[in-house]
Design a protein around this motif. Sequence first.
Motif, mmCIF file in Angstrom:
data_model
loop_
_atom_site.group_PDB
_atom_site.id
_atom_site.type_symbol
_atom_site.label_atom_id
_atom_site.label_comp_id
_atom_site.label_asym_id
_atom_site.label_seq_id
_atom_site.Cartn_x
_atom_site.Cartn_y
_atom_site.Cartn_z
ATOM 1 N N SER A 132 -33.366 150.013 -30.932
ATOM 2 C CA SER A 132 -34.305 150.584 -31.817
ATOM 3 C C SER A 132 -35.533 149.279 -31.779
ATOM 4 O O SER A 132 -35.025 148.058 -31.555
ATOM 5 C CB SER A 132 -34.322 150.928 -33.143
ATOM 6 O OG SER A 132 -33.988 149.583 -33.990
ATOM 7 N N ILE A 133 -36.592 149.468 -32.031
ATOM 8 C CA ILE A 133 -37.666 148.483 -32.184
ATOM 9 C C ILE A 133 -37.332 147.283 -33.090
ATOM 10 O O ILE A 133 -37.299 145.981 -32.902
ATOM 11 C CB ILE A 133 -39.183 148.685 -32.150
ATOM 12 C CG1 ILE A 133 -39.528 149.486 -31.182
ATOM 13 C CG2 ILE A 133 -40.099 147.682 -32.701
ATOM 14 C CD1 ILE A 133 -40.770 150.409 -31.291
ATOM 15 N N ASP A 134 -36.699 147.784 -34.287
ATOM 16 C CA ASP A 134 -36.190 147.131 -35.515
ATOM 17 C C ASP A 134 -35.088 146.128 -35.064
ATOM 18 O O ASP A 134 -35.100 144.954 -35.481
ATOM 19 C CB ASP A 134 -36.035 147.894 -36.650
ATOM 20 C CG ASP A 134 -37.359 148.094 -37.353
ATOM 21 O OD1 ASP A 134 -38.398 147.712 -37.088
ATOM 22 O OD2 ASP A 134 -37.355 149.066 -38.285
ATOM 23 N N GLU A 135 -34.091 146.730 -34.346
ATOM 24 C CA GLU A 135 -33.001 146.107 -33.978
ATOM 25 C C GLU A 135 -33.373 145.012 -32.729
ATOM 26 O O GLU A 135 -32.905 143.848 -33.233
ATOM 27 C CB GLU A 135 -31.966 147.168 -33.195
ATOM 28 C CG GLU A 135 -31.123 147.967 -34.073
ATOM 29 C CD GLU A 135 -30.559 149.029 -33.295
ATOM 30 O OE1 GLU A 135 -29.617 149.709 -34.002
ATOM 31 O OE2 GLU A 135 -30.836 149.432 -32.160
ATOM 32 N N ALA A 136 -34.399 145.334 -32.218
ATOM 33 C CA ALA A 136 -34.739 144.217 -31.108
ATOM 34 C C ALA A 136 -35.316 142.987 -31.848
ATOM 35 O O ALA A 136 -35.087 141.842 -31.542
ATOM 36 C CB ALA A 136 -35.641 144.632 -29.985
ATOM 37 N N LYS A 137 -36.211 143.186 -32.709
ATOM 38 C CA LYS A 137 -36.926 142.246 -33.444
ATOM 39 C C LYS A 137 -35.923 141.549 -34.188
ATOM 40 O O LYS A 137 -35.751 140.189 -34.325
ATOM 41 C CB LYS A 137 -37.639 142.768 -34.463
ATOM 42 C CG LYS A 137 -38.788 141.840 -34.890
ATOM 43 C CD LYS A 137 -39.780 142.398 -35.820
ATOM 44 C CE LYS A 137 -40.117 141.509 -36.905
ATOM 45 N NZ LYS A 137 -41.138 142.157 -38.065
ATOM 46 N N ALA B 202 -41.761 153.954 -28.687
ATOM 47 C CA ALA B 202 -41.764 154.707 -30.203
ATOM 48 C C ALA B 202 -40.842 155.622 -30.190
ATOM 49 O O ALA B 202 -40.161 155.987 -31.299
ATOM 50 C CB ALA B 202 -43.263 155.063 -30.665
ATOM 51 N N GLU B 203 -40.699 156.669 -29.231
ATOM 52 C CA GLU B 203 -40.053 157.600 -29.302
ATOM 53 C C GLU B 203 -38.455 157.467 -28.920
ATOM 54 O O GLU B 203 -37.496 157.921 -29.412
ATOM 55 C CB GLU B 203 -40.584 158.712 -28.149
ATOM 56 C CG GLU B 203 -41.874 159.416 -28.806
ATOM 57 C CD GLU B 203 -42.578 160.269 -27.678
ATOM 58 O OE1 GLU B 203 -41.948 160.160 -26.730
ATOM 59 O OE2 GLU B 203 -43.897 160.661 -28.095
ATOM 60 N N ASP B 204 -38.313 156.777 -28.004
ATOM 61 C CA ASP B 204 -37.035 156.398 -27.256
ATOM 62 C C ASP B 204 -36.453 154.868 -27.584
ATOM 63 O O ASP B 204 -35.339 154.850 -27.207
ATOM 64 C CB ASP B 204 -37.074 156.851 -25.898
ATOM 65 C CG ASP B 204 -37.422 158.100 -25.410
ATOM 66 O OD1 ASP B 204 -37.638 158.997 -26.381
ATOM 67 O OD2 ASP B 204 -38.029 158.324 -24.440
#
Lengths: 333, 333
Positions: free
Chosen positions: A7-12, A314-316
């Motif tokens: 997820s975007i949050d995980e990556a950050k 955002a979706e995937d």
Amino acid sequence: MNEVTLSIDEAKQLCIEALTASGASEINAEITAEALVRAEIDGQKGHGLSRVPSYSAQVKSGKVNGTAQPVIEDVKPGLFRVNAGFGFAYPALRMALPELCLRVKQNGIAAAAIHRSHHFGVAGQPCEDLAREGFIAFVYGNTPKAIAPFGAKEKVLGTNPIAFGAPLDTDPLVIDFALSTVARGKIMAAKQAGRSIPQGWALGPDGEPTTQAETALQGSMLPIGGVKGAALALMVEIMSACLAGAALGAEAGSLFEGEGEPPDLGQVVLAIDAASLSAGNFSSRIKDLAAIYEELEGARLPGLNRLKNRKTAAEDGLLVPGPLLEEIRHIKQ
Amino acid sequence: MNEVTLSIDEAKQLCIEALTASGASEINAEITAEALVRAEIDGQKGHGLSRVPSYSAQVKSGKVNGTAQPVIEDVKPGLFRVNAGFGFAYPALRMALPELCLRVKQNGIAAAAIHRSHHFGVAGQPCEDLAREGFIAFVYGNTPKAIAPFGAKEKVLGTNPIAFGAPLDTDPLVIDFALSTVARGKIMAAKQAGRSIPQGWALGPDGEPTTQAETALQGSMLPIGGVKGAALALMVEIMSACLAGAALGAEAGSLFEGEGEPPDLGQVVLAIDAASLSAGNFSSRIKDLAAIYEELEGARLPGLNRLKNRKTAAEDGLLVPGPLLEEIRHIKQ
């Protein structure tokens, strides 16, 4: 290839942990992680998570000052400088943007020069941010030498991107590309795969065109448009290194290797109040121009891939190569 | 070809007489003649005396208002507009430059937008003038449509030059070139000589590459660097037409024919106090960069031909085609 979805949050979070574990301050790690993940989201993987291992190595070695606090120096009503303190470029850019907006509102036009800086990632990011404020924006930044002056054999100029943003409806129009015909990464990929490269990508160290990836990597990248593109790369070098009073691409060390002196690169960000200068006509004029593109078979405005990639992310979520993920996870002080 | 040598003063006087005989005011004729003769001196004949017959025809028909007086409109401390009044561009540029210099000294950066304008000739001229004042300069101006958006068949964008000047020793560094691979004049010359043209210069009206000059003239000019050059031409269009609130290249009429509506083109001139923004480092940094070029075999800085042509013209005068000279001499009201 083995890829993992994050997820975007995980990556950050992953970026922040790697950078703080390497010695970066929380705030610098957070700002830097945001820029890298934003690049990853937009599909510009060369400026995304793939940078985390080398960024971390540079913080560990002290080549990048991970705890640097950028400082604004006033110059004139429409000009200021930001000393990035040999830290990452992103905290300096983050500090520069609101100050730039204030000055553009007052003066109609303003520019910031960042010095003692480093790799500035996707030049289109600050352009897009400024365009969302209603401003025309340019970002000029140089990179370590990769392109030879036209007619010469030795590389002198960086791949020096051209980056431009303009307000247009909900999503600004963003133009952002390096002045080399292709990214150096494409030649590295060809070498790894044992493939030859097309004519027009690079010269060998003898200054002659080559289709051998290995020879190309020892030589120089060819600019777009021959003598004209080489002149554009020179223009960007002057607008960044010379105008910021920073290191030339010919002097700057690697942005990848942990060892060596700080690259001391420069960036210049420039913004213009488009509505004011055009006497209120800018918005309708650029819409007219965009409408011509929309109605014309085969034509498309630049930068649309970015928006498509953003929607997909955002979706995937983000697809990250497994080995890169492992490498980032194992970064320790 | 039958060529006649004129002194610089003779050439200028000839232009002034043709333009005033066509109905231009003394002052507008003088300023316009200076710009045309300066182009001729620098070897840029496409913007030199060859323009006098079509300029005169446009003044006679009223397409260009030969007695227009440009008017400055204040916008913000760093921004102003110049209404060229559907006259020649040069009087508006002449008025803009000192005002721009004043504002750059105060604000560190400033921009002028010229609207209701016309053909602006050699974009490098105002860049050079501003660079002699110690400023970085850009001139953005669009031209009638000639280049198709990447992937499309119809032309939309002008050949839209990139023009840049930077202070360097006694003679500024000037970069100034159209974003088409070659000037349209080269294709017209090939047609007249019955020659084919190289691949990469132009597309036919069907959007396919062509080597036939006649087909190319009905089609579109190819930009440098493919999709990247087409994006640069779009950037220049936005920086001139949209930012000045003027006509798009797709809307503007011919700059050659006497008949038709005023082209209503726009130009934006931007200047930056290089010494201030660089904290006094600009001059030494650009000298360092120039020194790398001077020492590198095969490398040369852009714009040196201009200086060589200037020296030749000062010593030997100007070589003008006999038929053009006759045509100019016979221009009467």
